[in-house]
Scaffold this active site. Structure first.
Site, PDB file in Angstrom:
ATOM      1  N   TRP A  37      -3.400  -8.721  -3.899  1.00 32.35           N
ATOM      2  CA  TRP A  37      -3.012  -9.778  -2.963  1.00 32.35           C
ATOM      3  C   TRP A  37      -3.164 -11.149  -3.612  1.00 32.35           C
ATOM      4  O   TRP A  37      -4.116 -11.370  -4.362  1.00 32.35           O
ATOM      5  CB  TRP A  37      -3.891  -9.731  -1.696  1.00 32.35           C
ATOM      6  CG  TRP A  37      -3.549  -8.578  -0.800  1.00 32.35           C
ATOM      7  CD1 TRP A  37      -4.331  -7.483  -0.543  1.00 32.35           C
ATOM      8  CD2 TRP A  37      -2.340  -8.409  -0.040  1.00 32.35           C
ATOM      9  NE1 TRP A  37      -3.663  -6.645   0.321  1.00 32.35           N
ATOM     10  CE2 TRP A  37      -2.453  -7.175   0.642  1.00 32.35           C
ATOM     11  CE3 TRP A  37      -1.178  -9.160   0.113  1.00 32.35           C
ATOM     12  CZ2 TRP A  37      -1.444  -6.697   1.481  1.00 32.35           C
ATOM     13  CZ3 TRP A  37      -0.173  -8.671   0.938  1.00 32.35           C
ATOM     14  CH2 TRP A  37      -0.309  -7.461   1.615  1.00 32.35           C
TER      15      TRP A  37
ATOM     16  N   ASP B 298       0.782  -1.245   0.000  1.00 34.19           N
ATOM     17  CA  ASP B 298       0.000   0.000   0.000  1.00 34.19           C
ATOM     18  C   ASP B 298       0.820   1.305   0.000  1.00 34.19           C
ATOM     19  O   ASP B 298       1.798   1.411   0.748  1.00 34.19           O
ATOM     20  CB  ASP B 298      -0.865   0.103   1.261  1.00 34.19           C
ATOM     21  CG  ASP B 298      -1.637  -1.139   1.577  1.00 34.19           C
ATOM     22  OD1 ASP B 298      -1.649  -2.065   0.767  1.00 34.19           O
ATOM     23  OD2 ASP B 298      -2.225  -1.179   2.669  1.00 34.19           O
TER      24      ASP B 298
ATOM     25  N   TRP C 283       6.010 -10.462   1.038  1.00 35.40           N
ATOM     26  CA  TRP C 283       5.484  -9.746   2.201  1.00 35.40           C
ATOM     27  C   TRP C 283       6.111 -10.319   3.458  1.00 35.40           C
ATOM     28  O   TRP C 283       6.353 -11.524   3.548  1.00 35.40           O
ATOM     29  CB  TRP C 283       3.952  -9.908   2.230  1.00 35.40           C
ATOM     30  CG  TRP C 283       3.272  -9.005   3.211  1.00 35.40           C
ATOM     31  CD1 TRP C 283       2.891  -7.719   2.988  1.00 35.40           C
ATOM     32  CD2 TRP C 283       2.872  -9.326   4.547  1.00 35.40           C
ATOM     33  NE1 TRP C 283       2.293  -7.211   4.122  1.00 35.40           N
ATOM     34  CE2 TRP C 283       2.264  -8.173   5.090  1.00 35.40           C
ATOM     35  CE3 TRP C 283       2.976 -10.464   5.351  1.00 35.40           C
ATOM     36  CZ2 TRP C 283       1.758  -8.132   6.391  1.00 35.40           C
ATOM     37  CZ3 TRP C 283       2.471 -10.423   6.647  1.00 35.40           C
ATOM     38  CH2 TRP C 283       1.873  -9.266   7.158  1.00 35.40           C
TER      39      TRP C 283
ATOM     40  N   PHE D 134       1.915  -1.252  10.045  1.00 35.60           N
ATOM     41  CA  PHE D 134       0.957  -1.369   8.947  1.00 35.60           C
ATOM     42  C   PHE D 134       0.584   0.026   8.419  1.00 35.60           C
ATOM     43  O   PHE D 134       1.062   1.035   8.887  1.00 35.60           O
ATOM     44  CB  PHE D 134      -0.279  -2.140   9.430  1.00 35.60           C
ATOM     45  CG  PHE D 134      -0.135  -3.643   9.318  1.00 35.60           C
ATOM     46  CD1 PHE D 134       1.105  -4.256   9.151  1.00 35.60           C
ATOM     47  CD2 PHE D 134      -1.260  -4.479   9.381  1.00 35.60           C
ATOM     48  CE1 PHE D 134       1.229  -5.639   9.037  1.00 35.60           C
ATOM     49  CE2 PHE D 134      -1.153  -5.859   9.266  1.00 35.60           C
ATOM     50  CZ  PHE D 134       0.087  -6.441   9.095  1.00 35.60           C
ATOM     51  N   SER D 135      -0.344   0.028   7.468  1.00 39.00           N
ATOM     52  CA  SER D 135      -0.629   1.241   6.693  1.00 39.00           C
ATOM     53  C   SER D 135      -1.137   2.408   7.531  1.00 39.00           C
ATOM     54  O   SER D 135      -1.691   2.221   8.610  1.00 39.00           O
ATOM     55  CB  SER D 135      -1.651   0.923   5.608  1.00 39.00           C
ATOM     56  OG  SER D 135      -1.012   0.199   4.605  1.00 39.00           O
TER      57      SER D 135
HETATM   58  C1  FRU Z   1      -4.052  -3.516   2.706  1.00 43.36           C
HETATM   59  C2  FRU Z   1      -3.429  -4.036   3.991  1.00 43.36           C
HETATM   60  C3  FRU Z   1      -3.732  -3.093   5.139  1.00 43.36           C
HETATM   61  C4  FRU Z   1      -2.591  -3.342   6.075  1.00 43.36           C
HETATM   62  C5  FRU Z   1      -1.449  -3.598   5.133  1.00 43.36           C
HETATM   63  C6  FRU Z   1      -0.458  -4.628   5.620  1.00 43.36           C
HETATM   64  O1  FRU Z   1      -3.434  -3.969   1.552  1.00 43.36           O
HETATM   65  O2  FRU Z   1      -3.849  -5.350   4.250  1.00 43.36           O
HETATM   66  O3  FRU Z   1      -4.997  -3.281   5.723  1.00 43.36           O
HETATM   67  O4  FRU Z   1      -2.363  -2.245   6.905  1.00 43.36           O
HETATM   68  O5  FRU Z   1      -2.000  -4.037   3.916  1.00 43.36           O
HETATM   69  O6  FRU Z   1       0.658  -4.676   4.798  1.00 43.36           O
END
Ligand code: FRU
Length: 488
Positions: free
Chosen positions: A304, A38, A62, A97-98
């Site tokens: 994803w 993201d 990831w 995370f984001s």
């Molecule tokens: C969206 C997400 C967010 C999370 C991040 C983790 O793509 O799943 O909800 O913060 O990616 O990398």
């Protein structure tokens, strides 16, 4: 965090040395190596555009999420900066995370989700997520300050804070999953952005929630005004929505709900969820405002769980171009066009003469590795199918039987195939503004009424672009293209 930042920087430099270039973008932002998902913390601060991103600097997959960082003077030419955040503190043990950024009193604030697996790594049924902050004086080095907002009772999946200032208050939307496993976006407010040792009050209102029982989570909410009349868009990425005919074909989607809102009032919905982009690879877009007041958005141009052949080159993931978002009131939907700054990449303009094809194909461009192309096709054409072939596996065409514009991919060697499509726009002309990079294509249909963002992975190093018409005539009304300079 310093030690972990040093470690991750070292790991990243090893990956950079190994990174391959066959699929690596020439004019889209990607991590210098390793994994990217993201867009995070997009902002104009202290004379520069900043883009952060979910990043795993240790590999092309990831993993524990870091925040990568790049800066730009024009949103187009990016300079990589040191990794901004590394996980591993008590409140972000399993990942940063984001989240989003705020420029306030000369400092840059990052609001992000501290992610913690409570049982096994990857076990989503036992997690703790809270909103955290990190602050920078110089826009490059960040000091973590820990949690600023704890999850309200009953919320375990609680992430991706987007913060803004309005009418004397700070506001934050957070993506959430309620106790019945339904996706929501929660709204919080605070009189102060950040006071050392103090947290935001976690009283909330539910700004929006799913009306589809299959949707278990709303990720990456964004909330912004789209008119002078209190109209706002909630842009978010729902998980769990099932495909329906031509719609919602990607594993997860990103789209918008439009409605009216004012502080301390409920969000009054006008219309229904509309996907923001119709390609195969578009997720988690985030917006920000430019100094001249444009609302600009970038998304992650991947999906994803999809095959990502660039992993063989030790990198994966890139952003879309920055796109200006506007509200088309007559259609009650958002439109997106590339920001005007992309034109600075253009080399000399090449004109394509008008032509009519009859059951044949011709070569338009013999090397498309970094191209902007603008074509107007007649929709009065009677061919059963007409449009473009790119390289060995991509076609964009008008299907005169289904009356749809179709983007089809076929890369069996990578297990990537399938079509995405939109209804043909009204009128007798179809305008396609197309950006082709080494492994991506972005298509803006009729000045942003629809967009497609997709990745493609050709075996050949050089792709040619052909115009074709099958079973009948098709007319190209006009065309022009530019080779684009690389931003790196
Ligand atoms: C969206 C997400 C967010 C999370 C991040 C983790 O793509 O799943 O909800 O913060 O990616 O990398």
């Amino acid at each position: 965090m310093k030690h972990r930042l040093e470690q991750s920087t070292k790991a990243l430099s090893t990956l950079i040395e190994k990174r391959g270039n066959k699929f690596y973008p020439q004019f889209h932002l990607a991590a210098p190596a390793g994994w990217l998902n993201d867009p995070n913390g997009l902002i104009y601060h202290d004379g520069l555009y900043h883009a952060f991103y979910q990043h795993h600097p240790y590999s092309q997959d990831w993993g524990p999420m870091h925040w990568g960082h790049a800066t730009s003077t024009d949103m187009i030419h990016w300079q990589h900066q040191p990794i901004a955040l590394a996980p591993g503190d008590d409140y972000d043990k399993s990942g940063c995370f984001s989240g989003s950024a705020i420029s306030h009193e000369g400092k840059l604030y990052l609001f992000y989700t501290g992610h913690n697996w409570l049982a096994d790594e990857g076990d989503d049924s036992q997690i703790y997520e809270a909103q955290c902050v990190a602050i920078s004086e110089d826009g490059i080095h960040f000091e973590k300050k820990g949690i600023v907002l704890e999850p309200p009772k009953g919320y375990m999946h609680f992430r991706d804070p987007k913060v803004w200032y309005q009418e004397g208050k700070w506001w934050m939307v957070v993506g959430a999953r309620d106790e019945k496993d339904q996706g929501q976006v929660l709204l919080f407010s605070s009189d102060t952005l950040f006071v050392e040792g103090q947290q935001w009050n976690n009283d909330y209102t539910v700004l929006g929630k799913t009306d589809d029982k299959n949707v278990y989570m709303w990720e990456c909410p964004d909330f912004f005004p789209i008119s002078q009349e209190n109209e706002f868009a909630i842009v978010f990425s729902p998980q769990g929505k099932r495909a329906e005919g031509y719609q919602y074909r990607n594993l997860f989607q990103s789209g918008a709900l439009i409605g009216k809102w004012a502080p301390n009032q409920p969000f009054k919905l006008q219309g229904h969820f509309i996907e923001l982009d119709n390609g195969h690879d578009y997720y988690a877009p985030q917006s920000f405002t430019t100094p001249d007041g444009r609302r600009v958005s970038m998304g992650w141009m991947d999906m994803w769980n999809s095959p990502m052949p660039s992993k063989s080159e030790f990198w994966s993931g890139c952003f879309t171009l920055p796109r200006e978002i506007t509200f088309d009131k007559s259609k009650n939907r958002l439109r997106m066009i590339p920001v005007k700054e992309v034109e600075s990449l253009r080399q000399e303009k090449q004109t394509i003469q008008p032509l009519t094809l009859s059951n044949q194909s011709i070569e338009l461009i013999n090397n498309t590795s970094a191209i902007e192309l603008n074509l107007t096709l007649s929709l009065d054409s009677l061919a059963e199918k007409f449009g473009l072939w790119l390289g060995e596996g991509l076609e964009l065409f008008v299907d005169n039987q289904s009356h749809r514009l179709v983007l089809n991919r076929h890369y069996p060697q990578h297990n990537i195939s399938g079509a995405r499509s939109i209804p043909l726009p009204e009128g007798c002309e179809l305008n396609l503004r197309i950006f082709i990079d080494r492994s991506s294509i972005e298509i803006f249909v009729n000045k942003g009424e629809f967009t497609f963002s997709s990745r493609y992975y050709d075996q050949q190093d050089i792709q040619t672009l052909r115009l074709f018409a099958i079973n009948g005539d098709a007319t190209l009304i006009n065309g022009e293209y530019w080779q684009l300079n690389s931003i790196y």
